[in-house]
Scaffold this motif. Structure first.
Motif, PDB file in Angstrom:
ATOM      1  N   LYS A 104       0.812  -1.222   0.000  1.00 17.93           N
ATOM      2  CA  LYS A 104       0.000   0.000   0.000  1.00 17.93           C
ATOM      3  C   LYS A 104       0.842   1.269   0.000  1.00 17.93           C
ATOM      4  O   LYS A 104       0.467   2.272  -0.595  1.00 17.93           O
ATOM      5  CB  LYS A 104      -0.940   0.003   1.203  1.00 17.93           C
ATOM      6  CG  LYS A 104      -2.007  -1.074   1.123  1.00 17.93           C
ATOM      7  CD  LYS A 104      -2.889  -1.073   2.347  1.00 17.93           C
ATOM      8  CE  LYS A 104      -3.899  -2.213   2.264  1.00 17.93           C
ATOM      9  NZ  LYS A 104      -4.713  -2.298   3.458  1.00 17.93           N
ATOM     10  N   PRO A 162      -0.876   2.577  -5.953  1.00 20.60           N
ATOM     11  CA  PRO A 162      -1.765   1.563  -6.513  1.00 20.60           C
ATOM     12  C   PRO A 162      -0.985   0.342  -7.016  1.00 20.60           C
ATOM     13  O   PRO A 162       0.107   0.484  -7.569  1.00 20.60           O
ATOM     14  CB  PRO A 162      -2.447   2.280  -7.679  1.00 20.60           C
ATOM     15  CG  PRO A 162      -2.274   3.730  -7.408  1.00 20.60           C
ATOM     16  CD  PRO A 162      -1.004   3.868  -6.624  1.00 20.60           C
ATOM     17  N   GLN A 163      -1.559  -0.814  -6.789  1.00 17.50           N
ATOM     18  CA  GLN A 163      -0.919  -2.059  -7.227  1.00 17.50           C
ATOM     19  C   GLN A 163      -1.971  -2.866  -7.983  1.00 17.50           C
ATOM     20  O   GLN A 163      -2.842  -3.480  -7.382  1.00 17.50           O
ATOM     21  CB  GLN A 163      -0.397  -2.835  -6.014  1.00 17.50           C
ATOM     22  CG  GLN A 163       0.362  -4.089  -6.386  1.00 17.50           C
ATOM     23  CD  GLN A 163       0.994  -4.729  -5.171  1.00 17.50           C
ATOM     24  OE1 GLN A 163       1.820  -4.121  -4.510  1.00 17.50           O
ATOM     25  NE2 GLN A 163       0.609  -5.955  -4.879  1.00 17.50           N
ATOM     26  N   THR A 164      -1.895  -2.820  -9.304  1.00 14.18           N
ATOM     27  CA  THR A 164      -2.863  -3.525 -10.142  1.00 14.18           C
ATOM     28  C   THR A 164      -2.110  -4.384 -11.154  1.00 14.18           C
ATOM     29  O   THR A 164      -0.909  -4.199 -11.369  1.00 14.18           O
ATOM     30  CB  THR A 164      -3.760  -2.531 -10.911  1.00 14.18           C
ATOM     31  OG1 THR A 164      -2.953  -1.833 -11.884  1.00 14.18           O
ATOM     32  CG2 THR A 164      -4.428  -1.530  -9.980  1.00 14.18           C
TER      33      THR A 164
END
Length: 195
Positions: free
Chosen positions: A16, A20-22
Motif C-alpha cells: 500500500k 496503486p498495485q494492479t
C-alpha cells in the motif's frame, strides 16, 4: 482425456505504501507450472524466473513477501524470452484446460498480453478458477484458502510458499480430490475469463 495444467505466478509488488498495485502495473517475475493427469499424478513441474522491465528493481516489500531476490531476477530472461521457454517446456502436452487458484493469474497474463502482445500458449485454453472449484466441491460460499483446502483433504503444505512452482504443486495435489468437479465445470463450458 488430455492433461491439466496448474499455473501460479509471482509478480512485482510494493504494498500500500508504494501506491496503486494492479495487474496493469505489476510484472510477472516467476511462472510456476505443473502438468497433471486427471487422476492427480504429476507429470512435469518447473519454474521460470522473469526479469522485470518496467520496474526492474524489486522493492523490499516484494523481497520480503516473495522469496525471490534481485540477483535471481537480474539473471533471468525478459518476459518474451521467458514465455518462449515456458511454451517450449509445455510443448507436446495436450491440455484440456489450465487452472489457477483465483482469477489473478489469468488477469495478470491478460494484462501482459494487452501491453506487449505476448502470452503463453496456454492462455488460449479454457481457464478454471481452482478456488471456485474447491468452494463448489465443498458446497461452501465462504472464502477458500489453499492451506484449508489441503487440510480438508488430509494434506499439509509442502515447499516454500510464494514460490510459484511450490504453490502450483500444492494446488495440483488437490486434483485427485476434485477432478470430477473440474470436469463438470469444463463440460458445462462455463470457463469464461474472469473480468
Amino acid at each position: 482425456m488430455g492433461h491439466l495444467l496448474v499455473v501460479d505466478l509471482e509478480a512485482t509488488c510494493w504494498g500500500k505504501a508504494g501506491g496503486p498495485q494492479t495487474v496493469d502495473l505489476m510484472e510477472v517475475i516467476e511462472f510456476g507450472c505443473v502438468v497433471s493427469t486427471w487422476e492427480g499424478d504429476i507429470v512435469e513441474s518447473f519454474s521460470q524466473l522473469v526479469r522485470p522491465l518496467e520496474r526492474p528493481l524489486l522493492t523490499d516489500f516484494c523481497i520480503k513477501e516473495i522469496p525471490i531476490t534481485q540477483s535471481m531476477v537480474n539473471g533471468a530472461p525478459l518476459y518474451a524470452d521467458a514465455v518462449a521457454r515456458v511454451n517450449e517446456r509445455l510443448r507436446g502436452f495436450d491440455f484440456d484446460c489450465w487452472l489457477s487458484w483465483g482469477k489473478y493469474d489469468r488477469q495478470q497474463l491478460a494484462s501482459h498480453l494487452e501491453r506487449s502482445s505476448i502470452a503463453p500458449t496456454f492462455l488460449s485454453l479454457p481457464h478454471i478458477n481452482f478456488r471456485d472449484v474447491y468452494k463448489r466441491h465443498k458446497g461452501s460460499g465462504q472464502e477458500a484458502h489453499a492451506h484449508g483446502a489441503l487440510a480438508a483433504c488430509g494434506m499439509s503444505w509442502e515447499g516454500l510458499q510464494h514460490r510459484a512452482e511450490a504453490d502450483a504443486f500444492n494446488y495440483a495435489r488437490l486434483i485427485k480430490h476434485m477432478s470430477g468437479s473440474i470436469n463438470e465445470i469444463l463440460m458445462s463450458g462455463v470457463t469464461a475469463p474472469d473480468k
